[in-house]
Design an enzyme around this catalytic site. Structure first.
Site, PDB file in Angstrom:
ATOM      1  N   ARG A  83       0.838  -1.188   0.000  1.00  0.00           N
ATOM      2  CA  ARG A  83       0.000   0.000   0.000  1.00  0.00           C
ATOM      3  C   ARG A  83       0.877   1.242   0.000  1.00  0.00           C
ATOM      4  O   ARG A  83       1.966   1.259   0.593  1.00  0.00           O
ATOM      5  CB  ARG A  83      -0.938   0.018   1.221  1.00  0.00           C
ATOM      6  CG  ARG A  83      -2.071  -0.989   1.128  1.00  0.00           C
ATOM      7  CD  ARG A  83      -3.059  -0.626   0.030  1.00  0.00           C
ATOM      8  NE  ARG A  83      -4.153  -1.573  -0.097  1.00  0.00           N
ATOM      9  CZ  ARG A  83      -4.193  -2.576  -0.960  1.00  0.00           C
ATOM     10  NH1 ARG A  83      -3.151  -2.802  -1.756  1.00  0.00           N
ATOM     11  NH2 ARG A  83      -5.254  -3.363  -1.040  1.00  0.00           N
ATOM     12  N   HIS A 137      -0.826   0.030  -9.897  1.00  0.00           N
ATOM     13  CA  HIS A 137      -1.551  -0.858  -8.982  1.00  0.00           C
ATOM     14  C   HIS A 137      -2.092  -2.082  -9.732  1.00  0.00           C
ATOM     15  O   HIS A 137      -3.294  -2.398  -9.667  1.00  0.00           O
ATOM     16  CB  HIS A 137      -2.688  -0.102  -8.296  1.00  0.00           C
ATOM     17  CG  HIS A 137      -3.065  -0.711  -6.967  1.00  0.00           C
ATOM     18  ND1 HIS A 137      -3.494   0.052  -5.905  1.00  0.00           N
ATOM     19  CD2 HIS A 137      -3.087  -2.000  -6.534  1.00  0.00           C
ATOM     20  CE1 HIS A 137      -3.775  -0.748  -4.879  1.00  0.00           C
ATOM     21  NE2 HIS A 137      -3.521  -2.002  -5.242  1.00  0.00           N
TER      22      HIS A 137
END
Length: 308
Positions: free
Chosen positions: A223, A271
């Protein structure tokens, strides 16, 4: 029972088809076409608008389309109902492949070879054998363990760190603050696959970079909140770090003009390290829905106190 789907980055019709194969008869609605909100008992979501889930009065189950659930937990209005995160073979295989790709990219000097190709220069570069390269993995959960096993199959020396002690065949394991301090100085390529919690937020910072050997590489596929961006840029500029591969960011999409885009020692991906494909992940959704309907324990239910 009715399931509501909400994701700006996933194809709702693909999910509708795969869910229908496994759960025939289940009504499938797509936000914002909610209809009567009182009908909704389950929600399959990725980064829904804040407050949306709280607007469903009979919601009994939340299913995350991703392995990470902190975007949901950060919503102060999140209903106090069971939350299930995505843990599928597809995600695990994708992540292990991404990690192996980045380790090989930096170890086998693919950036340097790309520059040599552009210059039309035939120049073999020396590299150490894999067994002489140490990869440290932060996080030995499902994704970290699979990545460690993949790297071991390529003959890398693999170290693994977790909050509590864990054992993985062929991996030297470390735990707690003392374990992290012992692992970092041995690590040539550091991979972050940790869940984002108050304890891990900002973990990839100047102090951690200083504990790595000079010229180490940092890969973050967990993250964006794990990384202190200014500290990474400073470590690269000083030469403390050789490079970094980043798949996740504090703000997504990464804004135009952000220094990561153009930095010569940073490789950016949007991502995509592990993608939740409906055909590979709908089985897990169906298993959770069936367990919920039957009142059985839910697979991969999130402990909200731990954050995963």
């Amino acid at each position: 029972m009715t399931l509501l789907f909400c994701s700006a980055s996933d194809n709702a019709e693909d999910w509708r088809l795969e869910i229908a194969k496994r759960l025939p008869g289940l009504e499938f609605r797509v936000w914002p076409d909610v209809g009567d909100s009182a009908d909704i008992t389950m929600a399959l979501v990725w980064k829904p608008p804040a407050g949306m889930l709280a607007s469903l009065p009979n919601l009994g189950l939340i299913l995350s389309l991703g392995a990470g659930v902190e975007p949901l937990l950060e919503d102060p209005t999140l209903p106090d109902v069971p939350l299930v995160r995505m843990v599928s073979d597809g995600l695990t295989v994708d992540m292990a492949g991404y990690v192996a790709l980045q380790v090989l990219r930096w170890h086998r000097q693919m950036e340097e070879y790309a520059a040599l190709q552009a210059a039309e220069r035939w120049q073999p570069l020396g590299h150490k054998p894999a067994r002489d390269v140490t990869v440290g993995i932060l996080g030995l959960g499902e994704l970290g363990t699979a990545s460690a096993r993949t790297l071991r199959s390529l003959d890398y020396r693999v170290l693994g760190w977790s909050r509590t002690p864990k054992s993985v065949d062929g991996v030297e394991s470390f735990a707690g603050a003392d374990g992290l301090a012992a692992m970092l100085p041995q690590t040539d390529i550091l991979i972050c696959l940790l869940p984002l919690t108050p304890d891990t937020r900002g973990l990839l910072n100047a102090d951690l970079f200083a504990a790595l050997p000079p010229g180490a590489v940092v890969v973050n596929a967990a993250r964006g909140g794990h990384l202190v961006e200014a500290d990474l840029l400073a470590a690269l500029e000083s030469g403390r770090l050789r490079g970094s591969s980043l798949d996740v960011f504090a703000e997504e999409p990464l804004r135009p003009g952000h220094p990561f885009w153009s930095h010569p020692a940073i490789r950016v991906t949007p991502h995509v390290a592990a993608i939740t494909h409906p055909s590979r992940s709908a089985d897990q959704v169906a298993a959770a829905v069936n367990a919920f309907r039957a009142g059985r324990p839910l697979p991969n239910q999130v402990d909200r106190q731990q954050g995963y």
